[in-house]
Design a protein around this motif. Structure first.
Motif, short mmCIF file in Angstrom:
data_model
loop_
_atom_site.label_atom_id
_atom_site.label_comp_id
_atom_site.label_asym_id
_atom_site.label_seq_id
_atom_site.Cartn_x
_atom_site.Cartn_y
_atom_site.Cartn_z
N PRO A 16 -24.98 12.66 -7.28
CA PRO A 16 -24.43 13.69 -8.16
C PRO A 16 -23.90 14.89 -7.38
N ALA A 17 -22.95 15.59 -7.98
CA ALA A 17 -22.45 16.84 -7.43
C ALA A 17 -22.04 17.74 -8.58
N ALA A 90 -29.60 16.58 -16.36
CA ALA A 90 -29.59 15.48 -17.32
C ALA A 90 -28.54 14.45 -16.95
N GLU A 91 -27.37 14.90 -16.51
CA GLU A 91 -26.31 13.98 -16.11
C GLU A 91 -26.70 13.22 -14.85
N ALA A 92 -27.32 13.90 -13.89
CA ALA A 92 -27.75 13.23 -12.66
C ALA A 92 -28.80 12.17 -12.93
N GLN A 93 -29.57 12.33 -14.01
CA GLN A 93 -30.63 11.39 -14.35
C GLN A 93 -30.14 10.21 -15.20
N ARG A 94 -28.89 10.25 -15.63
CA ARG A 94 -28.38 9.18 -16.51
C ARG A 94 -27.99 7.97 -15.66
N PRO A 95 -28.58 6.80 -15.91
CA PRO A 95 -28.30 5.64 -15.06
C PRO A 95 -26.95 5.01 -15.36
N ALA A 116 -15.66 27.21 -15.36
CA ALA A 116 -16.08 25.87 -15.74
C ALA A 116 -16.91 25.26 -14.61
N VAL A 117 -17.66 24.24 -14.94
CA VAL A 117 -18.42 23.48 -13.96
C VAL A 117 -18.08 22.00 -14.15
N LEU A 118 -17.70 21.34 -13.06
CA LEU A 118 -17.41 19.91 -13.09
C LEU A 118 -18.62 19.15 -12.55
N LEU A 119 -19.17 18.27 -13.37
CA LEU A 119 -20.26 17.40 -12.96
C LEU A 119 -19.68 16.05 -12.56
N SER A 363 -31.43 17.34 -8.95
CA SER A 363 -31.31 16.00 -9.54
C SER A 363 -32.61 15.54 -10.19
N GLY A 364 -33.74 16.08 -9.76
CA GLY A 364 -35.01 15.69 -10.35
C GLY A 364 -35.57 14.38 -9.83
N SER A 365 -34.97 13.83 -8.78
CA SER A 365 -35.46 12.56 -8.24
C SER A 365 -35.36 12.56 -6.72
#
Length: 389
Positions: A16-17, A90-95, A116-119, A363-365
């Motif tokens: 993720p970024a 939440a987005e980084a954790q979505r498989p 804005a923020v781009l995920l 990222s939480g992981s």
């Protein structure tokens, strides 16, 4: 040579970024830029299926990019960072579903017309850290051309990632493969588990939950480290690795210390501009027995690293397969601690009426018990530590 993750629905293989966009954004040009990049790099149009128990790349001729927008104009200015951090995690954790999903996802958090923020989330099976830099450079080139009314003119790619994968499979056979395997069998024979102390019992099955602790190393310390490396005939990475392994020795009491370290694995100039999973992981095992002076330890660490670089072509998955270690669901095979020095941190990009700069992301992981990632000074050295739980 790619391999499917053992837990394909687990997000710890996500890359993720989060990118802060400051200025007047042309959303159409941004989306079109990503469409061009996806069409240019076949890795971003690849999904994976299993045939007779083996993973197979399926390259689609066309892919609709996964693009979504979230309107957050009603969020107060003081809450924007908190909201963006929450949504980014939440987005980084979505498989990803490797058999059907586009393996690049984009989410635009739009707070204001100029904020804005781009995920951006990639799956590790089609990209690595180097690839993220390639993607952002090409994004800057395409976006600039489009907003200026020009046709983007990126140079043709000399090959695609699938070409490299096929070449690697054909080349890594026979004597080449045996030479690589012979070195690693000798180097890692009798490799012990590193008893990293923790404040809670180790779970029976690794959870991959983690947290990041960022800190900075002052220039007053960074410059002497660079000077010591030059005087000792080592790289800055080798000096930092020796210090880190000394720290692990102090906390574990074990003089046989092995850590995993990523290497770009892009030997040829034709590979530098490709998006794909090229990175390999080397197991760097150092001997700290006899309480050596640090200058002597530097020599030991340097020799280990140089020999590992000479045998870096064996994919880590092949190494694990050859060793076939006892299955332990609570630990990663061969090493539990990772260490890396990055010399190409993501920099701010100045586009027409728009600035792109990295935004904080948790990222939480984590994939290991402990990951330490350092960045060379730009202008200051930074360090982040990912701690697994």
């Amino acid at each position: 040579m790619v391999s499917l993750p053992t837990c394909p629905d687990n997000p710890f293989y996500n890359v993720p970024a989060a990118i802060r966009l400051k200025g007047r954004l042309d959303e159409t040009a941004l989306e079109r830029s990503f469409e061009l990049i996806v069409q240019r790099h076949s890795a971003l149009r690849t999904t994976f299926s299993t045939v007779n128990g083996q993973p197979v790349q399926v390259i689609q001729p066309q892919v609709a990019i996964s693009w979504s927008q979230v309107n957050l104009a009603s969020v107060a200015a003081g809450d924007r960072d908190r909201i963006s951090h929450h949504l980014a995690k939440a987005e980084a954790q979505r498989p990803f579903n490797l058999t059907s999903d586009p393996l690049l996802r984009l989410t635009l958090l739009q707070f204001q017309p100029t904020d804005a923020v781009l995920l951006l989330t990639l799956h590790h099976i089609v990209a690595d850290g180097w690839s993220l830099g390639v993607l952002l450079r090409e994004l800057a080139s395409c976006y600039t051309a489009l907003v200026e009314g020009r046709t983007p003119d990126l140079p043709p790619l000399p090959m695609q990632y699938s070409d490299f994968a096929c070449w690697q499979q054909d080349w890594l056979q026979g004597e080449v493969l045996e030479t690589q395997l012979a070195y690693w069998r000798q180097q890692l024979q009798g490799l012990p588990v590193l008893p990293l102390p923790s404040d809670r019992p180790r779970p029976a099955v690794q959870t991959y939950r983690g947290a990041t602790y960022p800190l900075s190393i002052a220039p007053s310390l960074t410059q002497p480290l660079i000077g010591l490396s030059q005087q000792s005939g080592t790289s800055l990475f080798m000096t930092l690795l020796a210090a880190f392994q000394t720290l692990l020795y102090r906390y574990t009491g074990q003089a046989d210390v092995a850590i995993g370290s990523p290497i770009a694995n892009r030997h040829h100039s034709q590979l530098e501009g490709l998006i794909g999973f090229f990175v390999n992981t080397l197991v760097l095992r150092s001997d700290l027995s006899g309480d050596p002076p640090f200058c002597e330890l530097l020599v030991r660490v340097r020799d280990v690293a140089l020999e590992a670089y000479q045998h870096q072509d064996l994919p880590f998955e092949k190494l694990v397969e050859a060793f076939d270690p006892d299955r332990d669901l609570s630990r990663n095979p061969l090493f539990q601690v990772a260490f890396a020095l990055q010399n190409a941190p993501m920099q701010s990009l100045q586009l027409p009426k728009l600035t792109l700069e990295p935004a904080p992301l948790e990222s939480g992981s984590t994939r290991f018990d402990l990951e330490v990632h350092l960045w060379e000074p730009s202008p200051r050295a930074g360090e982040s530590v990912d701690i697994g739980r």
